[in-house]
Write a protein that holds these residues in place. Structure first.
Motif, PDB file in Angstrom:
ATOM      1  N   PHE A  70      55.156  53.402  39.507  1.00  0.00           N
ATOM      2  CA  PHE A  70      56.462  53.755  38.859  1.00  0.00           C
ATOM      3  C   PHE A  70      56.857  53.396  37.546  1.00  0.00           C
ATOM      4  O   PHE A  70      57.424  54.363  36.918  1.00  0.00           O
ATOM      5  CB  PHE A  70      57.452  52.579  39.948  1.00  0.00           C
ATOM      6  CG  PHE A  70      58.820  52.424  39.551  1.00  0.00           C
ATOM      7  CD1 PHE A  70      59.851  53.418  40.230  1.00  0.00           C
ATOM      8  CD2 PHE A  70      59.443  51.898  38.384  1.00  0.00           C
ATOM      9  CE1 PHE A  70      61.114  53.525  39.761  1.00  0.00           C
ATOM     10  CE2 PHE A  70      60.950  51.939  38.231  1.00  0.00           C
ATOM     11  CZ  PHE A  70      61.613  52.892  38.842  1.00  0.00           C
ATOM     12  N   GLN A  71      56.268  52.278  36.969  1.00  0.00           N
ATOM     13  CA  GLN A  71      56.507  52.016  35.663  1.00  0.00           C
ATOM     14  C   GLN A  71      55.803  53.094  34.888  1.00  0.00           C
ATOM     15  O   GLN A  71      56.357  53.681  33.638  1.00  0.00           O
ATOM     16  CB  GLN A  71      56.075  50.761  35.120  1.00  0.00           C
ATOM     17  CG  GLN A  71      56.721  50.334  33.835  1.00  0.00           C
ATOM     18  CD  GLN A  71      58.062  50.317  33.650  1.00  0.00           C
ATOM     19  OE1 GLN A  71      58.830  50.004  34.250  1.00  0.00           O
ATOM     20  NE2 GLN A  71      58.485  50.952  32.520  1.00  0.00           N
ATOM     21  N   ASP A  72      54.540  53.653  35.153  1.00  0.00           N
ATOM     22  CA  ASP A  72      53.999  54.789  34.360  1.00  0.00           C
ATOM     23  C   ASP A  72      54.898  55.971  34.326  1.00  0.00           C
ATOM     24  O   ASP A  72      54.739  56.552  33.210  1.00  0.00           O
ATOM     25  CB  ASP A  72      52.507  55.162  35.168  1.00  0.00           C
ATOM     26  CG  ASP A  72      51.513  53.852  35.071  1.00  0.00           C
ATOM     27  OD1 ASP A  72      51.691  52.987  34.435  1.00  0.00           O
ATOM     28  OD2 ASP A  72      50.436  54.023  36.124  1.00  0.00           O
ATOM     29  N   ILE A  73      55.534  56.472  35.511  1.00  0.00           N
ATOM     30  CA  ILE A  73      56.358  57.360  35.374  1.00  0.00           C
ATOM     31  C   ILE A  73      57.356  57.366  34.299  1.00  0.00           C
ATOM     32  O   ILE A  73      57.917  58.196  33.586  1.00  0.00           O
ATOM     33  CB  ILE A  73      56.800  57.884  36.677  1.00  0.00           C
ATOM     34  CG1 ILE A  73      55.750  58.564  37.492  1.00  0.00           C
ATOM     35  CG2 ILE A  73      57.970  58.959  36.580  1.00  0.00           C
ATOM     36  CD1 ILE A  73      56.087  58.567  39.032  1.00  0.00           C
ATOM     37  N   GLU A  74      58.046  56.062  34.508  1.00  0.00           N
ATOM     38  CA  GLU A  74      59.049  55.569  33.587  1.00  0.00           C
ATOM     39  C   GLU A  74      58.784  55.987  32.112  1.00  0.00           C
ATOM     40  O   GLU A  74      59.247  56.432  31.437  1.00  0.00           O
ATOM     41  CB  GLU A  74      59.788  54.246  33.787  1.00  0.00           C
ATOM     42  CG  GLU A  74      60.379  54.136  35.078  1.00  0.00           C
ATOM     43  CD  GLU A  74      61.663  54.775  35.255  1.00  0.00           C
ATOM     44  OE1 GLU A  74      62.531  54.414  34.357  1.00  0.00           O
ATOM     45  OE2 GLU A  74      61.953  55.682  36.076  1.00  0.00           O
ATOM     46  N   ASN A  75      57.875  55.417  31.769  1.00  0.00           N
ATOM     47  CA  ASN A  75      56.995  55.457  30.463  1.00  0.00           C
ATOM     48  C   ASN A  75      56.651  57.040  29.827  1.00  0.00           C
ATOM     49  O   ASN A  75      57.013  57.007  28.776  1.00  0.00           O
ATOM     50  CB  ASN A  75      55.578  54.787  30.309  1.00  0.00           C
ATOM     51  CG  ASN A  75      56.002  53.112  30.321  1.00  0.00           C
ATOM     52  OD1 ASN A  75      56.841  52.557  30.032  1.00  0.00           O
ATOM     53  ND2 ASN A  75      54.915  52.459  30.869  1.00  0.00           N
ATOM     54  N   LEU A  76      56.319  57.697  30.960  1.00  0.00           N
ATOM     55  CA  LEU A  76      56.000  59.003  30.725  1.00  0.00           C
ATOM     56  C   LEU A  76      57.126  59.800  30.348  1.00  0.00           C
ATOM     57  O   LEU A  76      57.636  60.957  29.486  1.00  0.00           O
ATOM     58  CB  LEU A  76      55.461  60.026  31.821  1.00  0.00           C
ATOM     59  CG  LEU A  76      53.773  59.588  32.086  1.00  0.00           C
ATOM     60  CD1 LEU A  76      53.292  60.228  33.335  1.00  0.00           C
ATOM     61  CD2 LEU A  76      52.986  60.085  31.019  1.00  0.00           C
ATOM     62  N   THR A  77      58.496  59.414  31.114  1.00  0.00           N
ATOM     63  CA  THR A  77      59.700  60.165  30.922  1.00  0.00           C
ATOM     64  C   THR A  77      60.118  59.817  29.394  1.00  0.00           C
ATOM     65  O   THR A  77      60.796  60.688  28.881  1.00  0.00           O
ATOM     66  CB  THR A  77      60.621  59.486  31.696  1.00  0.00           C
ATOM     67  OG1 THR A  77      60.113  59.631  33.291  1.00  0.00           O
ATOM     68  CG2 THR A  77      61.948  60.096  31.700  1.00  0.00           C
ATOM     69  N   ILE A  78      59.917  58.526  28.987  1.00  0.00           N
ATOM     70  CA  ILE A  78      60.515  58.137  27.606  1.00  0.00           C
ATOM     71  C   ILE A  78      59.684  58.824  26.461  1.00  0.00           C
ATOM     72  O   ILE A  78      60.285  59.373  25.649  1.00  0.00           O
ATOM     73  CB  ILE A  78      60.362  56.617  27.555  1.00  0.00           C
ATOM     74  CG1 ILE A  78      61.201  55.755  28.351  1.00  0.00           C
ATOM     75  CG2 ILE A  78      60.474  55.967  26.054  1.00  0.00           C
ATOM     76  CD1 ILE A  78      60.906  54.553  28.486  1.00  0.00           C
TER      77      ILE A  78
END
Length: 390
Positions: free
Chosen positions: A139-147
């Motif tokens: 989940f957090q990996d996707i959030e970081n990729l989005t940023i």
């Protein structure tokens, strides 16, 4: 929820020789009922519900195949694992034909039996739990990729990851987890929209840009035609990636499939974005070049895509392909698709075969208007399956 003590019916005329196997399953938490004949087993099946049947093939009276057929006539959903000494191909074929879930060849040790039972009985639960844990860890990996996303390929990577989880969660029953994924989709969509707002204006004036609707022909079709490659342009109107993934399970049996991202023009509505594929033009350019068609489209909304063949023909000429043979075909309903398929040999000599399929777009519109369709296609999973079935 995982069944705390699954019930197994084990049918074998030499069941006494299998006590170590039965004891092993019981120690693993399974409740095992035994039977030595097919007829006796059918009595058990009629009286109570079992989660799994283990059955030997060679027994006095009805053999394993015959007994399995009889069991399925009483309880079609119960999974069956057949255990046999025979490795003959006819038996394997027959077991597959009779919808026996697994075939184990003797000798088998208790661990092998347990592994087969666990896979059949708990495979879905384990897959769901593992999938849930893996998504939460990513989940957090996707959030970081989005940023950090700064290119269309970055966004494509994020989108494909989210779609993967969306499909993996088709059988996920935990609503709270599904809601987390929905919320993440919304959050990513919002950030992606901001990216488009920031970058779209400059893409209108530069050649080095992501592939837009109006670039499809020049970037994807033209190079193939220049190499005299016979080409099919198949446009599935309003199809999303998750729906294409459903189709890809069929396509990949016959084709090597490569996926690349492209972007719709804005507005992304059909008269702008789809016409741009065939004309190779932005909306204002198309209106300037085709004033009569513009007038007709304004006056008759039913004609919004009536000029695709003309647009494509003109684009072929503009790119120096006047000598190339082209056929355009639109498929609205399944029967039309079947008629087209039956005549496909008539088109194999065309240099470019352009096919537009409108089913997904029609389903989307009619689903929003019809209570019956909403019942039949209640969610995105059902939507994907409806597209695949069609």
């Amino acid at each position: 929820m995982k069944n705390l003590q699954p019930k197994i019916l084990w049918i074998d005329d030499e069941i006494d020789h299998l006590k170590p196997h039965i004891l092993f399953l019981q120690e693993k938490g399974y409740y095992v009922t035994t039977s030595t004949t097919g007829n006796e087993a059918l009595g058990f099946i009629k009286e109570q519900s079992f989660d799994l049947v283990l059955i030997d093939q060679f027994m006095p009276g009805d053999d394993g195949i015959e007994t399995s057929v009889n069991i399925k006539s009483i309880n079609p959903s119960v999974p069956i694992i057949m255990i046999t000494k025979s490795e003959e191909e006819w038996l394997i074929d027959e077991a597959i034909y009779k919808k026996i879930d697994r075939l184990l060849i003797k000798p088998v040790n208790p661990s092998q039996i347990f592994a087969a039972c666990k896979q059949v009985l708990e495979g879905g639960y384990i897959l769901s739990e593992k999938s849930k844990a893996e998504y939460l860890s990513h989940f957090q990996d996707i959030e970081n990729l989005t940023i950090q996303a700064s290119t269309i390929n970055d966004w494509w990577e994020i989108y494909t990851k989210l779609v993967k989880w969306q499909i993996d969660f088709d059988d996920q029953k935990e609503e709270s987890l599904i809601q987390i994924l929905r919320d993440q989709f919304k959050s990513v969509n919002k950030t992606f929209s901001q990216y488009i707002i920031k970058n779209y204006p400059k893409w209108l004036t530069v050649a080095d840009r992501p592939t837009l609707s109006c670039d499809i022909f020049s970037k994807k079709i033209k190079p193939l035609l220049k190499r005299d490659k016979k080409t099919c342009l198949l446009v599935m109107d309003a199809m999303r990636l998750d729906q294409f993934v459903e189709l890809n399970t069929m396509l990949s049996k016959d084709f090597a499939v490569e996926m690349e991202p492209s972007l719709s023009l804005i507005p992304s509505a059909t008269p702008y974005s789809r016409n741009a594929i065939f004309s190779g033009l932005f909306a204002d350019e198309m209106c300037d070049l085709y004033p009569n068609q513009k007038k007709e489209m304004i006056e008759d909304k039913g004609s919004l895509n009536n000029f695709e063949k003309e647009f494509l023909s003109d684009q072929m000429k503009k790119n120096g392909f006047s000598d190339k043979k082209m056929h355009y075909h639109k498929i609205w309903i399944a029967d039309e698709g079947k008629r087209f398929s039956s005549k496909i040999k008539n088109f194999i000599n065309n240099d470019l075969l352009a096919i537009v399929v409108n089913f997904v777009d029609q389903l989307a519109h009619r689903r929003s208007e019809s209570d019956v369709l909403k019942e039949m296609v209640p969610d995105e999973s059902g939507y994907r399956k409806a597209v695949g079935n069609w």
